[in-house]
Design a protein around this motif. Structure first.
Motif, short mmCIF file in Angstrom:
data_model
loop_
_atom_site.label_atom_id
_atom_site.label_comp_id
_atom_site.label_asym_id
_atom_site.label_seq_id
_atom_site.Cartn_x
_atom_site.Cartn_y
_atom_site.Cartn_z
N ASN A 107 15.46 0.02 -5.66
CA ASN A 107 14.14 -0.55 -5.93
C ASN A 107 14.18 -1.62 -7.02
O ASN A 107 13.45 -2.60 -6.96
CB ASN A 107 13.14 0.55 -6.27
N LYS A 108 15.03 -1.42 -8.02
CA LYS A 108 15.18 -2.45 -9.07
C LYS A 108 15.68 -3.75 -8.45
O LYS A 108 15.17 -4.83 -8.75
CB LYS A 108 16.15 -1.98 -10.15
N ILE A 111 12.86 -5.35 -6.44
CA ILE A 111 11.88 -6.01 -7.31
C ILE A 111 12.43 -7.36 -7.78
O ILE A 111 11.71 -8.38 -7.74
CB ILE A 111 11.51 -5.10 -8.51
N LYS A 139 1.98 -7.51 -3.97
CA LYS A 139 2.64 -6.56 -4.89
C LYS A 139 3.06 -7.20 -6.20
O LYS A 139 3.35 -6.49 -7.17
CB LYS A 139 3.90 -5.99 -4.24
N ILE A 143 4.20 -5.52 -9.82
CA ILE A 143 5.62 -5.59 -10.19
C ILE A 143 5.78 -6.19 -11.58
O ILE A 143 6.50 -5.65 -12.43
CB ILE A 143 6.42 -6.41 -9.15
N GLN A 147 7.23 -4.46 -14.98
CA GLN A 147 8.34 -5.05 -15.73
C GLN A 147 7.96 -5.28 -17.19
O GLN A 147 8.74 -5.00 -18.09
CB GLN A 147 8.79 -6.37 -15.11
#
Length: 174
Positions: A107-108, A111, A139, A143, A147
């Motif tokens: 997922n990192k 992103i 999204k 996101i 972050q």
């Protein structure tokens, strides 16, 4: 005469070659995953499938990995996108061993890729599938907020200084 676009044309700048290659790479990935995710995700072939998805992009973008662009923003976005791909590739080392680590790393990378895709689309007008871009843009605020929060937490943890306020034979209080 029949002509075709060649991303290796000597008259085309490296930046333009990259923009063409990454747009093709992203669109090809989306077309492929749209058709194949349901058939492979959650099956015994999932790991091989994910490796194949990443390899398709790596093969197309690898020649740009060590190229430095004059356009600093494009160079940064290229590096962020490739970093996201590498994070996703590295996440597969945890597949079947540590589900949480695999998912977190995947997922990192996702992103990082999606932020780079959005900026490449906005700033360089890449020809990307509008449906997928709309999904990403929906999204992107969440996101970026996540972050920002993570960066603030990391900064707090790095900069926190504890002072001892109390100590006895067993415990110390800070």
């Amino acid at each position: 005469l029949v002509g075709c676009k060649n991303t290796n044309d000597k008259n085309v700048s490296k930046e333009d070659q990259f923009k063409t290659a990454i747009a093709e790479s992203i669109n090809n990935r989306w077309k492929y995953t749209d058709k194949n995710d349901d058939l492979n995700i959650g099956t015994d072939s999932e790991l091989d499938y994910l490796k194949e998805v990443l390899k398709g992009e790596e093969d197309k973008l690898d020649k740009f990995k060590n190229v430095k662009f004059e356009d600093k923003k494009l160079d940064q976005l290229k590096n962020e996108y490739i970093k996201g791909l590498n994070e996703q590739k590295d996440s597969l080392n945890y597949y079947g061993v540590d589900y949480d680590a695999c998912t977190e790393k995947w997922n990192k990378g996702l992103i990082d890729r999606e932020i780079a895709i959005n900026e490449l689309y906005d700033q360089y007008k890449l020809d990307l599938d509008k449906k997928h871009i709309k999904d990403i843009q929906g999204k992107i605020d969440a996101i970026k907020e996540t972050q920002k929060n993570n960066e603030q937490i990391e900064s707090m943890v790095k900069n926190i200084k504890f002072t001892k306020s109390e100590e006895d034979e067993v415990w110390s209080t800070y």
